[in-house]
Design an enzyme around this catalytic site. Structure first.
Site, short mmCIF file in Angstrom:
data_model
loop_
_atom_site.label_atom_id
_atom_site.label_comp_id
_atom_site.label_asym_id
_atom_site.label_seq_id
_atom_site.Cartn_x
_atom_site.Cartn_y
_atom_site.Cartn_z
N HIS A 125 -14.18 55.25 17.34
CA HIS A 125 -12.87 54.64 16.88
C HIS A 125 -12.08 54.21 18.11
CE1 HIS A 125 -13.82 56.98 12.83
NE2 HIS A 125 -13.98 57.89 13.97
N SER A 165 -6.63 31.65 36.17
CA SER A 165 -5.62 30.56 35.39
C SER A 165 -5.04 29.50 35.62
CB SER A 165 -4.76 31.68 34.71
OG SER A 165 -3.50 30.99 34.04
N LYS A 192 -3.94 35.67 37.64
CA LYS A 192 -5.30 36.20 36.60
C LYS A 192 -6.56 36.02 37.28
CE LYS A 192 -4.65 36.99 32.97
NZ LYS A 192 -4.84 36.00 31.61
N GLU A 204 -16.66 36.92 27.52
CA GLU A 204 -16.19 36.36 26.37
C GLU A 204 -16.89 35.34 25.72
OE1 GLU A 204 -11.37 36.80 27.45
OE2 GLU A 204 -12.34 35.66 28.67
#
Ligand code: ARG
Length: 467
Positions: A164, A285, A291, A298
């Site tokens: 979980h 970024s 970043k 992804e």
């Protein structure tokens, strides 16, 4: 308004047509812009078919030589990018056949004896899928190898295991790596099954009823590396099960890659800080200078959408199709190619990325030492002292609440505090509250104990021929 071509049809099938095809129809139905990638299979299939026609007395030796020579020249031209594919010839099959006739004359027109584009396209697609099964299995084994390398490197280091997405029980990092080795191992088996089932030759089924010419189907099958021939010409002409099965295996693999990617994204976040990915595998970024983003996992996760979509596309195309060949089946090709391309690119880049990550073992160990993750061990300890498990579960639950309220871990409680929860507890309890002790006690087959994981790493290395 569609343009109507002047004069009678110039098509290879134009005999019964009184006029040429509308430009819109040609544009809408052509598949050459994607099926040209089948040319090697188409040419190999044609050479085998011609060889068989010769052995059956349907082509002379000279004719066979002319056909094979012409096809080899065409293949070379295509290899070298010199061949011009013509959309008005619809597809790869007719482009190559027409080029052959233009090159060697009327002998070229004998090649299509006893053959239809229906068994021809089924053949080409089966050969394509067969090669893709082999390619993807190799790539999968490369990915598995990367996990085994990581397992060996981090053997003995501990991390939290989750259920979980809540800290559950401490495990070996290597155990987690080998979980991926297993999952992709099953995928390899699925690929092998898919390849095995598809490997029967459709050639000789012709349009859908078989042929009245004395073809030797077994001969072309064996020339082309098939294990045998399909049993029913009607089934064969409309069969794309093999493509659907392949796409479903691919979808499963891409889903597995997606789950892996999800973990890589989580683990590389500042919240987890379990791994760092080398800069050359991340992107920045355009506005936030600080970043460093895990775009590769992804994208792999995102691409699972198109790969699942391609499977749904084929399932939907075939639903409700009457038996044997229908032109709808041409639509099976683009999703097939897209999935094979997407999956092979995803596997390649993920495997490379796995070689460019570093586990932050201190952070992982710290996380594994918090969250009362040895609670199950304490319950098991009580079970060994004859406390019924449900009762033990309740006792340990209370101890955990006490830890949370007092901001302590189970291993930090004094013996007085611990015996307050059960008089069955004595000093030797600290051995099971220790995270390493907990991990190494899990010696059941498939468990995370160091001895078991060492065996599993060695077996995986042997299996992949690493040592
Ligand atoms: N380009 C077609 C396909 O991919 C080849 C088969 C055409 N057959 C036919 N009867 N029109 O399905």
């Amino acid at each position: 308004m569609s343009r109507k071509a002047e004069g009678p049809s110039q098509k290879m099938w134009g005999g019964r047509f009184g006029e040429g095809t509308a430009a819109s129809v040609e544009a809408f139905s052509a598949s050459i812009h994607y099926d040209s990638r089948l040319y090697k299979y188409d040419i190999a299939g044609s050479k085998a078919h011609a060889t068989m026609l010769h052995s059956q007395g349907l082509l002379t030796k000279d004719e066979l030589q002319a056909v094979v020579g012409g096809l080899s020249d065409i293949e070379k031209e295509i290899d070298e990018g010199q061949f011009v594919f013509r959309p008005e010839l619809e597809d790869v099959h007719m482009n190559i056949e027409k080029a052959l006739i233009e090159r060697i004359g009327p002998t070229g027109a004998r090649l299509h004896s006893g053959r239809s584009r229906n068994d021809q396209v089924a053949l080409d697609l089966k050969m394509y899928v067969r090669d893709q099964c082999d390619l993807l299995s190799d790539l999968l084994n490369g990915t598995r190898r990367a996990f085994v390398v990581l397992a060996r490197r981090y053997l003995g280091h501990i991390m939290p295991g989750y259920t979980h997405l809540q800290r559950a029980q401490p495990v070996q990092i290597a155990h987690h790596m080998l979980a991926y080795y297993e999952i992709f191992g099953r995928d390899c088996q699925r690929m092998a099954d898919c390849r095995k089932r598809l490997n029967l030759s459709p050639l000789g089924c012709a349009a859908m009823a078989g042929s009245g010419l004395p073809l030797d189907r077994e001969m072309t099958a064996s020339l082309l590396g098939f294990d045998g021939v399909t049993a029913n010409s009607m089934d064969t002409a409309g069969d794309r099960d093999f493509a659907i099965e392949f796409l479903s295996v691919c979808a499963m693999i891409q889903l597995h890659l997606s789950r892996l990617s999800e973990e890589l994204v989580l683990w590389s976040s500042q919240e987890f800080a379990f791994i760092s990915i080398a800069d050359r595998f991340c992107t920045g970024s355009s506005i936030m200078p600080q970043k460093k983003n895990p775009d590769i996992p992804e994208l792999v996760r995102g691409k699972s959408g198109r790969v699942v979509g391609n499977l749904i596309s084929l399932l939907t195309q075939v639903k409700g199709l009457p038996f044997t060949y229908n032109r709808d089946l041409q639509e099976s090709q683009e999703p097939l190619y897209d999935t094979a391309d997407t999956l092979s690119a995803s596997l390649s880049v993920i495997t490379e990325l796995l070689g460019n990550i570093t586990f932050q073992t201190e952070n992982m160990a710290k996380a594994a030492n918090s969250g009362c993750m040895t609670a199950t061990d304490l319950a098991d300890y009580l079970v060994l002292k004859k406390v019924p498990f449900r009762e033990a579960h309740g006792i340990v639950g209370k101890a955990v609440v006490y830890c949370l309220e007092n901001n302590k871990e189970l291993a930090e409680l004094s013996i007085e505090e611990l015996t307050g929860f059960s008089e069955k507890i004595d000093k030797n309890v600290y051995a099971v509250l220790d995270v390493e002790g907990s991990v190494n006690s899990r010696t059941t087959t498939g468990g995370t104990g160091l001895a078991r994981v060492e065996e599993a790493v060695a077996a995986a290395e042997k299996n992949l021929g690493i040592i």
